[in-house]
Design a protein around this motif. Structure first.
Motif, PDB file in Angstrom:
ATOM      1  N   GLY A 294      12.906 -36.859 -36.660  1.00 25.89           N
ATOM      2  CA  GLY A 294      13.583 -38.168 -37.254  1.00 25.89           C
ATOM      3  C   GLY A 294      13.814 -39.691 -36.063  1.00 25.89           C
ATOM      4  O   GLY A 294      13.418 -38.732 -35.010  1.00 25.89           O
ATOM      5  N   VAL A 295      13.599 -40.415 -36.688  1.00 25.33           N
ATOM      6  CA  VAL A 295      14.030 -41.428 -35.816  1.00 25.33           C
ATOM      7  C   VAL A 295      15.413 -42.365 -35.982  1.00 25.33           C
ATOM      8  O   VAL A 295      16.089 -42.313 -36.878  1.00 25.33           O
ATOM      9  CB  VAL A 295      13.369 -42.607 -36.163  1.00 25.33           C
ATOM     10  CG1 VAL A 295      11.645 -41.867 -35.950  1.00 25.33           C
ATOM     11  CG2 VAL A 295      13.084 -42.787 -37.732  1.00 25.33           C
ATOM     12  N   ILE A 296      16.124 -43.109 -34.966  1.00 19.11           N
ATOM     13  CA  ILE A 296      16.712 -44.111 -35.026  1.00 19.11           C
ATOM     14  C   ILE A 296      16.863 -44.904 -35.378  1.00 19.11           C
ATOM     15  O   ILE A 296      16.081 -45.896 -34.399  1.00 19.11           O
ATOM     16  CB  ILE A 296      17.609 -43.835 -34.180  1.00 19.11           C
ATOM     17  CG1 ILE A 296      18.011 -42.257 -34.178  1.00 19.11           C
ATOM     18  CG2 ILE A 296      19.133 -44.451 -33.690  1.00 19.11           C
ATOM     19  CD1 ILE A 296      19.493 -41.579 -32.582  1.00 19.11           C
ATOM     20  N   PRO A 297      17.015 -45.734 -36.126  1.00 16.25           N
ATOM     21  CA  PRO A 297      16.549 -47.450 -36.946  1.00 16.25           C
ATOM     22  C   PRO A 297      17.526 -48.178 -35.253  1.00 16.25           C
ATOM     23  O   PRO A 297      18.266 -48.206 -34.412  1.00 16.25           O
ATOM     24  CB  PRO A 297      17.449 -47.773 -37.976  1.00 16.25           C
ATOM     25  CG  PRO A 297      17.568 -46.773 -38.124  1.00 16.25           C
ATOM     26  CD  PRO A 297      18.036 -45.826 -37.224  1.00 16.25           C
ATOM     27  N   THR A 298      16.008 -49.305 -35.142  1.00 15.94           N
ATOM     28  CA  THR A 298      16.454 -50.356 -33.878  1.00 15.94           C
ATOM     29  C   THR A 298      18.058 -50.937 -34.254  1.00 15.94           C
ATOM     30  O   THR A 298      18.684 -50.830 -33.233  1.00 15.94           O
ATOM     31  CB  THR A 298      15.452 -51.283 -33.767  1.00 15.94           C
ATOM     32  OG1 THR A 298      15.070 -52.474 -34.755  1.00 15.94           O
ATOM     33  CG2 THR A 298      14.189 -50.859 -33.187  1.00 15.94           C
ATOM     34  N   CYS A 299      18.178 -51.142 -35.044  1.00 11.08           N
ATOM     35  CA  CYS A 299      20.069 -51.691 -35.492  1.00 11.08           C
ATOM     36  C   CYS A 299      20.701 -51.207 -34.577  1.00 11.08           C
ATOM     37  O   CYS A 299      22.174 -51.791 -34.826  1.00 11.08           O
ATOM     38  CB  CYS A 299      20.353 -52.191 -37.038  1.00 11.08           C
ATOM     39  SG  CYS A 299      20.048 -50.850 -37.860  1.00 11.08           S
ATOM     40  N   SER A 300      20.750 -49.232 -34.282  1.00 13.09           N
ATOM     41  CA  SER A 300      21.769 -48.381 -34.114  1.00 13.09           C
ATOM     42  C   SER A 300      21.146 -48.460 -32.706  1.00 13.09           C
ATOM     43  O   SER A 300      21.651 -47.280 -31.892  1.00 13.09           O
ATOM     44  CB  SER A 300      21.864 -47.093 -34.553  1.00 13.09           C
ATOM     45  OG  SER A 300      22.862 -47.832 -35.707  1.00 13.09           O
ATOM     46  N   VAL A 301      20.731 -49.210 -31.578  1.00  5.62           N
ATOM     47  CA  VAL A 301      20.155 -49.095 -30.121  1.00  5.62           C
ATOM     48  C   VAL A 301      20.523 -49.745 -29.199  1.00  5.62           C
ATOM     49  O   VAL A 301      19.620 -51.307 -29.848  1.00  5.62           O
ATOM     50  CB  VAL A 301      18.517 -48.378 -30.766  1.00  5.62           C
ATOM     51  CG1 VAL A 301      17.964 -48.318 -29.324  1.00  5.62           C
ATOM     52  CG2 VAL A 301      18.243 -47.460 -31.859  1.00  5.62           C
ATOM     53  N   LEU A 302      20.955 -49.737 -28.203  1.00  6.66           N
ATOM     54  CA  LEU A 302      21.581 -50.367 -27.235  1.00  6.66           C
ATOM     55  C   LEU A 302      20.487 -49.971 -25.710  1.00  6.66           C
ATOM     56  O   LEU A 302      19.535 -49.567 -25.752  1.00  6.66           O
ATOM     57  CB  LEU A 302      22.605 -50.590 -26.771  1.00  6.66           C
ATOM     58  CG  LEU A 302      23.383 -51.160 -25.185  1.00  6.66           C
ATOM     59  CD1 LEU A 302      24.754 -51.770 -25.910  1.00  6.66           C
ATOM     60  CD2 LEU A 302      23.201 -50.451 -24.343  1.00  6.66           C
ATOM     61  N   TRP A 303      19.796 -51.278 -25.162  1.00  3.42           N
ATOM     62  CA  TRP A 303      19.169 -51.597 -24.257  1.00  3.42           C
ATOM     63  C   TRP A 303      19.713 -51.560 -23.013  1.00  3.42           C
ATOM     64  O   TRP A 303      20.645 -53.024 -23.004  1.00  3.42           O
ATOM     65  CB  TRP A 303      17.254 -52.126 -24.596  1.00  3.42           C
ATOM     66  CG  TRP A 303      16.918 -51.045 -25.455  1.00  3.42           C
ATOM     67  CD1 TRP A 303      16.704 -51.426 -26.934  1.00  3.42           C
ATOM     68  CD2 TRP A 303      15.957 -50.659 -25.063  1.00  3.42           C
ATOM     69  NE1 TRP A 303      15.498 -50.954 -28.079  1.00  3.42           N
ATOM     70  CE2 TRP A 303      15.382 -50.499 -26.425  1.00  3.42           C
ATOM     71  CE3 TRP A 303      14.923 -49.624 -23.975  1.00  3.42           C
ATOM     72  CZ2 TRP A 303      14.281 -49.480 -26.536  1.00  3.42           C
ATOM     73  CZ3 TRP A 303      13.881 -48.634 -24.169  1.00  3.42           C
ATOM     74  CH2 TRP A 303      13.437 -48.459 -25.178  1.00  3.42           C
ATOM     75  N   ARG A 304      19.772 -51.219 -22.347  1.00  2.00           N
ATOM     76  CA  ARG A 304      19.940 -51.836 -20.596  1.00  2.00           C
ATOM     77  C   ARG A 304      18.717 -53.266 -20.024  1.00  2.00           C
ATOM     78  O   ARG A 304      17.865 -52.851 -20.424  1.00  2.00           O
ATOM     79  CB  ARG A 304      20.497 -51.040 -19.366  1.00  2.00           C
ATOM     80  CG  ARG A 304      20.342 -51.496 -18.210  1.00  2.00           C
ATOM     81  CD  ARG A 304      20.622 -51.012 -17.048  1.00  2.00           C
ATOM     82  NE  ARG A 304      21.502 -49.798 -16.692  1.00  2.00           N
ATOM     83  CZ  ARG A 304      22.567 -50.068 -17.302  1.00  2.00           C
ATOM     84  NH1 ARG A 304      23.007 -51.060 -15.935  1.00  2.00           N
ATOM     85  NH2 ARG A 304      23.768 -48.924 -17.491  1.00  2.00           N
ATOM     86  N   VAL A 305      18.856 -54.584 -19.971  1.00  2.00           N
ATOM     87  CA  VAL A 305      18.194 -55.548 -19.766  1.00  2.00           C
ATOM     88  C   VAL A 305      17.028 -55.055 -19.245  1.00  2.00           C
ATOM     89  O   VAL A 305      15.737 -55.374 -19.655  1.00  2.00           O
ATOM     90  CB  VAL A 305      18.567 -56.634 -20.219  1.00  2.00           C
ATOM     91  CG1 VAL A 305      17.437 -57.617 -20.107  1.00  2.00           C
ATOM     92  CG2 VAL A 305      19.544 -57.254 -21.232  1.00  2.00           C
ATOM     93  N   ASP A 306      17.099 -55.169 -17.895  1.00  2.00           N
ATOM     94  CA  ASP A 306      16.632 -54.511 -16.529  1.00  2.00           C
ATOM     95  C   ASP A 306      16.056 -53.171 -17.315  1.00  2.00           C
ATOM     96  O   ASP A 306      14.553 -53.484 -16.468  1.00  2.00           O
ATOM     97  CB  ASP A 306      17.370 -54.418 -15.507  1.00  2.00           C
ATOM     98  CG  ASP A 306      18.059 -55.687 -14.876  1.00  2.00           C
ATOM     99  OD1 ASP A 306      17.648 -56.437 -15.364  1.00  2.00           O
ATOM    100  OD2 ASP A 306      19.090 -55.247 -14.356  1.00  2.00           O
ATOM    101  N   SER A 307      15.884 -53.069 -17.186  1.00  2.00           N
ATOM    102  CA  SER A 307      15.727 -50.959 -18.479  1.00  2.00           C
ATOM    103  C   SER A 307      13.970 -50.916 -19.127  1.00  2.00           C
ATOM    104  O   SER A 307      13.298 -51.216 -18.941  1.00  2.00           O
ATOM    105  CB  SER A 307      16.579 -49.973 -18.691  1.00  2.00           C
ATOM    106  OG  SER A 307      17.391 -49.738 -17.443  1.00  2.00           O
TER     107      SER A 307
END
Length: 313
Positions: free
Chosen positions: A146-159
């Protein structure tokens, strides 16, 4: 806390649904000045909707694809965190604040939250929650289960910038490729159970994620090579077997779409990893046993539309 986050929205023929997306983000408490819409070519009246909001609107002269639009938006981000929410998806019940809280407490480079499927001519799906896994376990989960949609994923900008953002060559499964790249770079991972996003499914001929089997296969090959070159435990029996399952799944996808050369290549890889089953799941093993590898893939492909709504319950 919410002033720490920006949201980038790639927009393509989005006038019908983007207002719902924007309203959901604003209701979560995200500052309007931190919402960036990148219109990927002008093909409808999206601008008229966006003019009602005090947000940043960037227009690309021609359609360049979602990864390019996301990178253009990412270049404008000045906050600690960023999310990429497609123009037909939306968020609810403090999903975003939950993700930020987890990211801060876990010092996470990437954080996942709950989601559900919904859309045209389908029932609203049940809430799904991300599991708590190690980076290597996440790779296998993403490949096979399974995958998790981008709308439920948060990123640290620098990372996300440290791994060069989105791969602009890709037309299919860009979200899968970038998170696997993150896992293979040992990103710290956070998991939130607060709120949820809605990943909207629809049958529009203009849907951004539609792509030919060759485009999917191109991305899948990039992912496979990434794993083979960077995964430290790729030779471990269980890990290799699960990669073999992934290869089997890609073989079925190619055969079901009459891409025989690609199907044969993935089947050979699966066998090289010690995966000898005729399918990658209970259903495909049954189809493979009854009809053989290639024809079984065709039968499943034919029947899948009839069961698609059940899959997303």
């Amino acid at each position: 806390m919410l002033n720490e986050l920006s949201v980038v929205i790639p927009a393509y023929r989005s006038e019908a649904l983007i207002a719902r997306t924007l309203e959901s983000i604003l209701q979560e408490g995200v500052l309007a000045e931190n919402i960036i819409v990148v219109e990927d070519g002008v093909f409808d009246n999206t601008k008229a909707t966006l003019d009602k909001y005090n947000i940043k609107h960037i227009v690309q002269a021609k359609n360049m694809g979602a990864p390019k639009a996301r990178n253009v938006g990412l270049a404008e981000v000045k906050t600690k965190y960023v999310m990429f929410i497609d123009s037909d998806d939306f968020v609810s019940d403090k999903l975003i604040s939950g993700l930020i809280e987890v990211a801060n407490s876990a010092n996470a480079d990437i954080a996942f939250g709950p989601w559900r499927f919904d859309g045209d001519k389908m029932k609203t799906g049940t809430l799904r929650y991300p599991p708590a896994l190690t980076s290597s376990e996440w790779v296998l989960f993403w490949l096979n289960y399974g995958v998790i949609p981008t709308c439920s994923v948060l990123w640290r900008v620098d990372s996300i910038r440290s791994i060069c953002g989105w791969d602009e060559r890709l037309k299919k499964n860009q979200d899968g490729e970038i998170v696997i790249r993150a896992f293979l770079n040992d990103f710290n991972i956070g998991v939130s159970t607060q709120g949820y996003s809605t990943y909207w499914q629809h049958e529009s001929q203009h849907r951004v994620s539609d792509a030919h089997i060759i485009d999917r296969d191109f991305t899948s090959n990039i992912v496979y090579e990434l794993i083979m070159s960077k995964a430290a435990n790729v030779k471990q029996r269980h890990y290799s077997y699960e990669i073999g399952r992934y290869c089997c799944k890609e073989s079925w996808m190619c055969f079901s779409n009459s891409y025989i050369e690609g199907g044969a290549s993935w089947k050979s890889r699966a066998q090289a990893h010690g995966y000898s089953k005729k399918g990658y799941s209970l259903a495909t093993n049954i189809f493979g046993g009854l009809f053989g590898y290639k024809f079984g893939a065709k039968v499943k492909h034919f029947l899948f539309p009839y069961f698609k709504k059940l899959i997303y319950k």
